[in-house]
Write an enzyme that holds these catalytic residues in place. Structure first.
Site, PDB file in Angstrom:
ATOM      1  N   SER A  65      25.165   9.129 -37.693  1.00 19.59           N
ATOM      2  CA  SER A  65      25.961  10.429 -38.520  1.00 19.59           C
ATOM      3  C   SER A  65      26.025  11.391 -37.261  1.00 19.59           C
ATOM      4  O   SER A  65      25.511  11.125 -36.207  1.00 19.59           O
ATOM      5  CB  SER A  65      25.285  10.912 -39.698  1.00 19.59           C
ATOM      6  OG  SER A  65      24.136  11.622 -39.251  1.00 19.59           O
ATOM      7  N   LYS A  66      26.840  12.606 -37.693  1.00 15.85           N
ATOM      8  CA  LYS A  66      27.162  13.379 -36.814  1.00 15.85           C
ATOM      9  C   LYS A  66      25.702  14.201 -35.979  1.00 15.85           C
ATOM     10  O   LYS A  66      25.490  14.546 -34.993  1.00 15.85           O
ATOM     11  CB  LYS A  66      27.822  14.610 -37.587  1.00 15.85           C
ATOM     12  CG  LYS A  66      28.740  15.802 -36.999  1.00 15.85           C
ATOM     13  CD  LYS A  66      29.839  15.452 -36.264  1.00 15.85           C
ATOM     14  CE  LYS A  66      30.090  15.974 -35.121  1.00 15.85           C
ATOM     15  NZ  LYS A  66      30.570  15.311 -34.044  1.00 15.85           N
TER      16      LYS A  66
END
Ligand code: GLU
Length: 490
Positions: free
Chosen positions: A258-259
């Protein structure tokens, strides 16, 4: 590969346009593309924009731009069109309305008038009693009069699918094997919202059928949706495609990528100077392998060798270092003209275009031979060569080193003098003369070149000194050395 698999392979990549194309989405797109291209199939791009609050046109534009950059071209899709269009779900609402109407008429779906508050109370009861949270079917058997009463009360209706109350639905997945789901656990799920907009599962099932999709290759986060889509396809009288759910991609800490893990969108990798060959090659190996050893594949080799049989079941870990290594490899592999074009495109994208090649400054092509071996990303080109175009700006460490070097002033004036006297300013002439100058001062070449490097570039790491001098030219080189001498004299 069976004959049947070769017949009319039609696959799709179906992104929800809620943001940039993530590397997970890019891998799904790539696997679909490879599967289609290796089997004379068709690759369809379908935009799933039924989540009105999160979908944007800007995201559609970005996804399309990332896919084009990766070279994943589609046979049918937005902007291209095709026999089964339109390819944006919000332009296909008539089709969903028709399909929902048919299911209602056949008793395979029904209107549900339960309010959000009633449903929430039902869910809370289920949780309190430890039962699975599925719709209890209050509106399943409403009489015509009861339905009229609900409408008279001003209740809004959704359409629910009449899921078989018992039995199992089996997903025969080409990667995961057979996965069974209890129908009772699926419940009567919503297929059309009260706004008339279809839900994800319904739109996907209608579209996969209407677009004659033969294989659904997508992330395994969609596996729980698959039994619902299978039931819908059956109810719609459509054949089910073959399903292949791809393993999850994890970050280095083994949490889903994820980010938080840094760059995750294709756009970010592009902006950092990754080349499509490396990204495609790297993504191909995130969940698929040819054998235990081979890591480098051209797109043609991937097209020839990709198969669902060799997609793994275990989650794949995204390894930035390996991707960086691969990127350096592909940069070194390019011919000089090809790399020049890539760098020029990159400078264009990063709005650095216009620096090289103007006002007598060296061009990108002049600098490629100096930098190709040292670059891991196209951005390294900027880092390695900006001093050719911009006034020298000293890095702190470099400046400190220059000032501490007791021999620096003498080296710089010797170098300037040597360069002034040269007849030719070609690489070889510069090299021969400076080697002789270092010898005359009884200094190792590296020691001699260090202050020169800093004076010319302001940096500790640069392309080779002789090549750098030759490209900068006599006048510019000497004026930079003189400027550094002036600074040291202060
Ligand atoms: N639109 C879905 C997503 O972006 C993919 C749907 C599918 O492949 O079936 O996650």
């Amino acid at each position: 590969m069976s004959q049947q698999e070769n017949d009319a392979v039609r696959v799709r990549f179906a992104p929800s346009p809620t943001g940039h194309l993530h590397v997970g989405g890019a891998r799904t797109a790539l696997y679909n593309w490879l599967f289609a291209r290796g089997r004379a199939g068709r690759f369809v791009l379908r935009i799933e924009d039924t989540d009105l609050s999160r979908s944007t046109d800007e995201a559609v534009r970005q996804i399309i731009s990332s896919m084009r950059w990766l070279g994943l071209d589609w046979n049918e899709g937005p902007e291209t069109g095709g026999e089964f269009g339109p390819y944006r779900q919000m332009e296909r609402t008539e089709l969903y309305r028709g399909a929902a109407g048919r299911l209602l008429a056949e008793g395979k779906a029904y209107h549900c008038y339960c309010t959000p508050a009633e449903l929430e109370a039902e869910r809370a009861r289920a949780r309190a009693e430890g039962r699975p949270v599925v719709y209890q079917g209050r509106c399943r058997e409403l009489s015509v009069t009861e339905a009229q009463e609900c409408r008279a009360e001003g209740r809004e209706a959704v359409i629910r699918f009449r899921t078989p109350a018992a039995g199992k639905t089996v997903v025969r997945d080409r990667v995961k094997g057979d996965v069974e789901f209890d129908n009772a656990q699926l419940g009567d799920f919503i297929i059309v919202r009260s706004s008339g907009v279809p839900t994800y599962n319904f739109a996907v099932a209608v579209d996969d059928a209407a677009m004659r999709i033969s294989h659904v290759i997508r992330g395994d986060d969609h596996l729980p949706n698959t039994p619902r889509q299978l039931l819908l396809l059956e109810a719609l009288g459509a054949a089910a495609p073959v399903y292949a759910h791809l393993p999850l991609i994890l970050g280095s800490d083994r949490a889903p990528l994820s980010k938080r893990h840094g760059d995750v969108s294709v756009e970010e990798f592009r902006a950092r100077g990754f080349v499509r060959e490396a990204l495609n090659n790297y993504l191909a190996l995130l969940g698929w392998s040819y054998d235990a050893e081979t890591t480098l594949f051209s797109m043609d080799e991937l097209v020839r060798n990709f198969s669902l049989e060799r997609v793994g079941v275990t989650a794949a870990v995204f390894d930035n270092e390996k991707l960086l290594w691969m990127n350096g490899h592909y940069i070194r592999e390019m011919d000089a003209a090809g790399l020049t074009v890539r760098i020029e495109e990159f400078l264009e994208d990063t709005r650095l275009a216009g620096l090289p090649g103007e006002d007598g400054r060296p061009s990108v092509g002049d600098l490629v031979p100096l930098t190709q071996e040292k670059m891991k990303t196209l951005a390294d080109f900027v880092e390695l060569t900006d001093f050719f175009f911009l006034p020298v700006s000293f890095e702190e460490k470099a400046l400190a080193k220059l000032k501490k070097d007791g021999a620096a002033r003498q080296i710089l004036s010797t170098a300037a003098e040597t360069l002034r006297q040269l007849d030719s300013f070609g690489i070889e002439a510069v090299e021969t003369a400076l080697r002789a100058a270092a010898d005359s001062m009884e200094l190792k070449l590296g020691k001699f070149l260090q202050p020169l490097r800093i004076a010319l570039s302001g940096k500790l790491v640069t392309p080779g000194m002789f090549e750098t001098l030759a490209v900068l030219g006599r006048e510019e080189s000497i004026s930079r050395i003189d400027a550094a001498l002036g600074m040291l004299a202060q």
